[in-house]
Write a protein that holds these residues in place. Structure first.
Motif, PDB file in Angstrom:
ATOM      1  N   PHE A  46       1.427  -1.228   0.116  1.00  0.00           N
ATOM      2  CA  PHE A  46      -0.009  -0.177  -0.276  1.00  0.00           C
ATOM      3  C   PHE A  46       1.120   1.462  -0.107  1.00  0.00           C
ATOM      4  O   PHE A  46       0.628   2.662   0.258  1.00  0.00           O
ATOM      5  N   ILE A  47       2.116   1.114  -0.226  1.00  0.00           N
ATOM      6  CA  ILE A  47       3.075   2.212  -0.222  1.00  0.00           C
ATOM      7  C   ILE A  47       3.317   1.847  -1.746  1.00  0.00           C
ATOM      8  O   ILE A  47       4.314   1.012  -1.685  1.00  0.00           O
ATOM      9  N   ASP A  48       3.931   3.146  -1.948  1.00  0.00           N
ATOM     10  CA  ASP A  48       4.579   3.573  -3.777  1.00  0.00           C
ATOM     11  C   ASP A  48       6.214   3.492  -2.708  1.00  0.00           C
ATOM     12  O   ASP A  48       7.008   4.536  -2.777  1.00  0.00           O
ATOM     13  N   THR A  49       6.825   1.865  -3.347  1.00  0.00           N
ATOM     14  CA  THR A  49       8.501   2.179  -3.117  1.00  0.00           C
ATOM     15  C   THR A  49       8.912   1.845  -4.571  1.00  0.00           C
ATOM     16  O   THR A  49      10.733   1.432  -4.226  1.00  0.00           O
ATOM     17  N   GLY A  50       8.140   1.854  -5.463  1.00  0.00           N
ATOM     18  CA  GLY A  50       9.013   1.548  -6.909  1.00  0.00           C
ATOM     19  C   GLY A  50      10.112   2.903  -7.090  1.00  0.00           C
ATOM     20  O   GLY A  50      10.208   3.516  -6.409  1.00  0.00           O
ATOM     21  N   ASP A  51      10.477   1.777  -8.065  1.00  0.00           N
ATOM     22  CA  ASP A  51      12.475   3.178  -9.272  1.00  0.00           C
ATOM     23  C   ASP A  51      12.140   3.661  -9.624  1.00  0.00           C
ATOM     24  O   ASP A  51      10.688   3.700 -10.620  1.00  0.00           O
ATOM     25  N   HIS A  52      12.473   5.178  -9.862  1.00  0.00           N
ATOM     26  CA  HIS A  52      12.188   5.048 -12.078  1.00  0.00           C
ATOM     27  C   HIS A  52      13.157   3.913 -12.530  1.00  0.00           C
ATOM     28  O   HIS A  52      13.780   4.200 -12.666  1.00  0.00           O
ATOM     29  N   VAL A  53      12.339   4.815 -13.724  1.00  0.00           N
ATOM     30  CA  VAL A  53      12.607   3.828 -15.316  1.00  0.00           C
ATOM     31  C   VAL A  53      12.208   4.750 -16.182  1.00  0.00           C
ATOM     32  O   VAL A  53      11.609   5.086 -16.283  1.00  0.00           O
ATOM     33  N   VAL A  54      13.532   4.445 -16.786  1.00  0.00           N
ATOM     34  CA  VAL A  54      13.935   5.195 -18.179  1.00  0.00           C
ATOM     35  C   VAL A  54      13.945   4.112 -19.503  1.00  0.00           C
ATOM     36  O   VAL A  54      15.236   3.485 -19.391  1.00  0.00           O
ATOM     37  N   VAL A  55      12.816   4.400 -20.321  1.00  0.00           N
ATOM     38  CA  VAL A  55      13.427   3.241 -21.550  1.00  0.00           C
ATOM     39  C   VAL A  55      13.864   3.749 -22.430  1.00  0.00           C
ATOM     40  O   VAL A  55      13.409   4.678 -23.270  1.00  0.00           O
ATOM     41  N   ILE A  56      14.336   3.605 -23.279  1.00  0.00           N
ATOM     42  CA  ILE A  56      15.351   3.873 -24.448  1.00  0.00           C
ATOM     43  C   ILE A  56      15.509   2.867 -25.390  1.00  0.00           C
ATOM     44  O   ILE A  56      15.110   1.642 -25.867  1.00  0.00           O
ATOM     45  N   ASN A  57      14.904   3.318 -26.849  1.00  0.00           N
ATOM     46  CA  ASN A  57      14.852   2.417 -28.222  1.00  0.00           C
ATOM     47  C   ASN A  57      13.912   1.965 -27.709  1.00  0.00           C
ATOM     48  O   ASN A  57      13.620   0.415 -28.656  1.00  0.00           O
ATOM     49  N   ALA A  58      12.281   2.941 -28.472  1.00  0.00           N
ATOM     50  CA  ALA A  58      12.124   1.899 -27.676  1.00  0.00           C
ATOM     51  C   ALA A  58      10.730   1.928 -29.448  1.00  0.00           C
ATOM     52  O   ALA A  58      10.025   0.710 -29.419  1.00  0.00           O
ATOM     53  N   GLU A  59      11.749   2.331 -30.822  1.00  0.00           N
ATOM     54  CA  GLU A  59      11.026   2.212 -31.402  1.00  0.00           C
ATOM     55  C   GLU A  59      11.754   0.756 -32.096  1.00  0.00           C
ATOM     56  O   GLU A  59      11.581   0.141 -33.008  1.00  0.00           O
ATOM     57  N   LYS A  60      12.323  -0.036 -31.855  1.00  0.00           N
ATOM     58  CA  LYS A  60      13.156  -1.618 -31.661  1.00  0.00           C
ATOM     59  C   LYS A  60      13.103  -2.852 -31.044  1.00  0.00           C
ATOM     60  O   LYS A  60      12.922  -3.346 -30.555  1.00  0.00           O
ATOM     61  N   ILE A  61      11.229  -2.316 -30.643  1.00  0.00           N
ATOM     62  CA  ILE A  61      11.040  -3.408 -29.561  1.00  0.00           C
ATOM     63  C   ILE A  61      10.663  -4.563 -30.628  1.00  0.00           C
ATOM     64  O   ILE A  61      10.572  -4.260 -31.628  1.00  0.00           O
ATOM     65  N   LYS A  62      10.230  -5.929 -29.881  1.00  0.00           N
ATOM     66  CA  LYS A  62      10.035  -6.870 -30.903  1.00  0.00           C
ATOM     67  C   LYS A  62       8.845  -7.467 -29.858  1.00  0.00           C
ATOM     68  O   LYS A  62       8.392  -7.207 -28.777  1.00  0.00           O
ATOM     69  N   ILE A  63       7.999  -7.955 -30.681  1.00  0.00           N
ATOM     70  CA  ILE A  63       6.839  -8.775 -31.005  1.00  0.00           C
ATOM     71  C   ILE A  63       6.637 -10.229 -31.155  1.00  0.00           C
ATOM     72  O   ILE A  63       7.789 -10.162 -32.479  1.00  0.00           O
ATOM     73  N   THR A  64       6.479 -11.614 -30.998  1.00  0.00           N
ATOM     74  CA  THR A  64       6.614 -12.637 -31.068  1.00  0.00           C
ATOM     75  C   THR A  64       5.711 -13.060 -32.153  1.00  0.00           C
ATOM     76  O   THR A  64       4.442 -12.483 -31.608  1.00  0.00           O
ATOM     77  N   GLY A  65       5.637 -13.551 -32.946  1.00  0.00           N
ATOM     78  CA  GLY A  65       4.357 -14.777 -33.480  1.00  0.00           C
ATOM     79  C   GLY A  65       3.744 -13.555 -35.232  1.00  0.00           C
ATOM     80  O   GLY A  65       4.564 -12.638 -35.221  1.00  0.00           O
ATOM     81  N   LEU A  66       3.090 -13.609 -35.349  1.00  0.00           N
ATOM     82  CA  LEU A  66       2.093 -13.008 -35.855  1.00  0.00           C
ATOM     83  C   LEU A  66       1.581 -11.668 -35.743  1.00  0.00           C
ATOM     84  O   LEU A  66       0.477 -11.241 -35.985  1.00  0.00           O
ATOM     85  N   LYS A  67       1.957 -11.505 -33.850  1.00  0.00           N
ATOM     86  CA  LYS A  67       0.755 -10.803 -33.490  1.00  0.00           C
ATOM     87  C   LYS A  67       1.193  -8.751 -34.461  1.00  0.00           C
ATOM     88  O   LYS A  67       0.181  -7.752 -33.784  1.00  0.00           O
ATOM     89  N   ALA A  68       2.186  -8.834 -34.822  1.00  0.00           N
ATOM     90  CA  ALA A  68       2.367  -7.581 -35.402  1.00  0.00           C
ATOM     91  C   ALA A  68       1.874  -7.634 -36.837  1.00  0.00           C
ATOM     92  O   ALA A  68       1.565  -6.138 -36.828  1.00  0.00           O
ATOM     93  N   ASP A  69       1.091  -7.843 -37.641  1.00  0.00           N
ATOM     94  CA  ASP A  69       0.373  -7.987 -38.409  1.00  0.00           C
ATOM     95  C   ASP A  69      -1.311  -8.176 -38.233  1.00  0.00           C
ATOM     96  O   ASP A  69      -1.737  -7.278 -38.142  1.00  0.00           O
ATOM     97  N   ASN A  70      -1.216  -8.661 -36.569  1.00  0.00           N
ATOM     98  CA  ASN A  70      -2.630  -8.957 -35.902  1.00  0.00           C
ATOM     99  C   ASN A  70      -3.194  -8.247 -34.967  1.00  0.00           C
ATOM    100  O   ASN A  70      -3.940  -8.130 -34.543  1.00  0.00           O
ATOM    101  N   LYS A  71      -2.599  -7.587 -34.009  1.00  0.00           N
ATOM    102  CA  LYS A  71      -2.536  -6.514 -33.145  1.00  0.00           C
ATOM    103  C   LYS A  71      -2.815  -5.663 -33.269  1.00  0.00           C
ATOM    104  O   LYS A  71      -2.483  -4.733 -34.282  1.00  0.00           O
ATOM    105  N   LYS A  72      -4.356  -5.335 -32.567  1.00  0.00           N
ATOM    106  CA  LYS A  72      -4.832  -4.057 -33.287  1.00  0.00           C
ATOM    107  C   LYS A  72      -4.892  -2.866 -31.632  1.00  0.00           C
ATOM    108  O   LYS A  72      -5.415  -3.742 -30.946  1.00  0.00           O
ATOM    109  N   TYR A  73      -5.048  -2.312 -31.353  1.00  0.00           N
ATOM    110  CA  TYR A  73      -4.891  -0.854 -30.549  1.00  0.00           C
ATOM    111  C   TYR A  73      -6.724   0.019 -30.436  1.00  0.00           C
ATOM    112  O   TYR A  73      -7.257  -0.132 -31.516  1.00  0.00           O
ATOM    113  N   TYR A  74      -7.169   0.265 -29.405  1.00  0.00           N
ATOM    114  CA  TYR A  74      -8.686   0.681 -29.888  1.00  0.00           C
ATOM    115  C   TYR A  74      -8.288   1.381 -28.808  1.00  0.00           C
ATOM    116  O   TYR A  74      -7.836   1.405 -27.882  1.00  0.00           O
TER     117      TYR A  74
END
Length: 142
Positions: A46-74
């Motif tokens: 119940f207390i926020d004890t997390g750390d800060h995270v910086v993610v770089i190179n987001a455009e180079k992320i990969k996904i597996t299978g056929l999700k690149a063709d089938n995945k949609k965001y609504y």
């Protein structure tokens, strides 16, 4: 048995994660775990004890299978006929940082605490980020 409260102020670290060649879901779950503080020995649900995270190179992320063709965001505008749909590859081209943010924030609690955890996430398209002054640690094999 009494409830544990961490003493003093929570010391937050900064981490940099390189998304180059990483699988989307595996990276997102690792980052969500750091943001929520579950890697911290002083973790309290119940207390926020997390750390800060910086993610770089987001455009180079990969996904597996056929999700690149089938995945949609609504997205629904709230009006009749206002359902918007965007394919994964188009979103990757347009705003790759939004793909990672959506995946990571979807793994955090849906509450005020979850919003606070999500606020410590910074995602950038390229390798450059403005958080060098915080001296972030490089997180290997995230």
């Amino acid at each position: 048995m009494s409830t544990y409260f961490p003493k003093g102020e929570v010391a937050r670290k900064w981490f940099v994660v390189d998304a180059d060649g990483q699988t989307l879901g595996r990276l997102a779950s690792r980052v969500a775990r750091i943001l929520s503080g579950k890697d911290n020995p002083k973790y309290t649900p119940f207390i926020d004890t997390g750390d800060h995270v910086v993610v770089i190179n987001a455009e180079k992320i990969k996904i597996t299978g056929l999700k690149a063709d089938n995945k949609k965001y609504y997205h629904y505008s709230g009006y009749p006929g206002g359902m918007k749909e965007e394919e994964f590859l188009k979103r990757l081209e347009r705003r790759p940082e939004l793909i990672l943010e959506t995946a990571i924030k979807g793994m955090l609690p849906k509450s005020k605490l979850g919003k606070a955890m999500g606020g410590k996430l910074k995602v950038y398209r390229g390798a450059d980020h403005p958080h060098i002054a915080q001296k972030p640690e490089v997180l290997a094999n995230a």
